[in-house]
Design an enzyme around this catalytic site. Structure first.
Site, PDB file in Angstrom:
ATOM      1  N   ARG A 173      70.063  76.398  73.212  1.00  0.00           N
ATOM      2  CA  ARG A 173      69.251  76.182  74.508  1.00  0.00           C
ATOM      3  C   ARG A 173      69.633  77.169  75.379  1.00  0.00           C
ATOM      4  O   ARG A 173      68.756  77.970  75.973  1.00  0.00           O
ATOM      5  CB  ARG A 173      69.379  74.655  75.111  1.00  0.00           C
ATOM      6  CG  ARG A 173      68.698  73.726  74.450  1.00  0.00           C
ATOM      7  CD  ARG A 173      69.014  72.295  74.858  1.00  0.00           C
ATOM      8  NE  ARG A 173      68.593  72.062  76.073  1.00  0.00           N
ATOM      9  CZ  ARG A 173      68.907  70.961  77.029  1.00  0.00           C
ATOM     10  NH1 ARG A 173      69.687  69.964  76.316  1.00  0.00           N
ATOM     11  NH2 ARG A 173      68.441  70.855  78.281  1.00  0.00           N
ATOM     12  N   CYS A 203      72.863  72.110  84.068  1.00  0.00           N
ATOM     13  CA  CYS A 203      72.264  71.844  82.838  1.00  0.00           C
ATOM     14  C   CYS A 203      70.926  71.644  82.749  1.00  0.00           C
ATOM     15  O   CYS A 203      70.293  72.489  83.408  1.00  0.00           O
ATOM     16  CB  CYS A 203      73.373  70.641  82.239  1.00  0.00           C
ATOM     17  SG  CYS A 203      72.650  68.819  83.337  1.00  0.00           S
TER      18      CYS A 203
END
Length: 223
Positions: free
Chosen positions: A114, A174
């Site tokens: 990601r 995150c």
């Protein structure tokens, strides 16, 4: 995103937690710790330092044959006082300014795919990628295969390999500022207790940032 001082204090007080209560946190994640570090950080950012994490979580508690119960404990509501430490919170504007000022290091706890932009984000209308200049240390890197946090020496080595200077300011993120708190907890164990959290994290950054501020090996961002 963080609640207000009033909402946090009311919720925690209704759990029977007072300002001098030592709180021990755990979750039932297969990782050994997933959401509990976020709650640990929330208590600390609201001024409650008497808080610990059950290393290994419920997963290891059960594997070790320790007692569990299915009985619900009804706490007696009490008063809890919350005082938000705003220096431990970073905003979109703070991160944007830091692209040039470089006042603090930015560490991203999402999985590497990601971060690189090659694996999908779990949220609709959000592409993967990362903030310019940020450093990737996936949250699970701080945990052993058994689900325990790594010993201090291994945590220090992990930060060093990633190029993070534990003696300098650090901000973590995150996808939604949950597993970012694994980084904050690990840095705390290594002697840096003042790590800040970008509470909007990648979900906000991708929405607000211009395309050139979304670094990706994949689709990136286009107007």
């Amino acid at each position: 995103m963080l609640p207000s001082e009033e909402i946090f204090a009311d919720y925690v007080g209704n759990l029977g937690i007072e300002s001098d209560t030592h709180v021990v946190l755990y979750d039932a994640s297969e990782f050994g710790a997933f959401s509990a570090p976020r709650v640990w950080w929330m208590f600390r950012v609201f001024g409650h330092s008497a808080v610990s994490l059950l290393n290994g979580g419920l997963r290891n508690w059960e594997l070790e044959g320790r007692p569990i119960s299915d009985k619900y404990v009804r706490p007696t509501p009490t008063e809890f006082k919350a005082s938000l430490n705003r220096t431990w919170i970073r905003t979109y504007e703070d991160i944007l300014d830091n692209l040039d000022s470089k006042k603090f290091q930015v560490v991203d706890a999402r999985p590497a795919g990601r971060f690189k932009g090659v694996d999908p984000e779990p949220r609709d209308n959000t592409e993967p990628g990362h903030i310019p200049g940020s450093i990737s240390i996936p949250f699970h890197s701080f945990l052993s295969q058994s689900g325990h946090f790594l010993p201090k020496e291994q945590l220090q080595a992990l930060f060093a390999r990633a190029g993070v200077d534990l003696s300098c300011p650090i901000c973590v993120l995150c996808g939604s500022a949950v597993t970012a708190c694994h980084v904050a907890l690990a840095a705390h164990e290594c002697g840096n207790p003042g790590v800040s959290v970008y509470d909007g994290s990648w979900s906000e950054w991708y929405t607000r940032a211009v395309p050139e501020h979304v670094i990706s090996e994949g689709r990136g961002k286009h107007w």
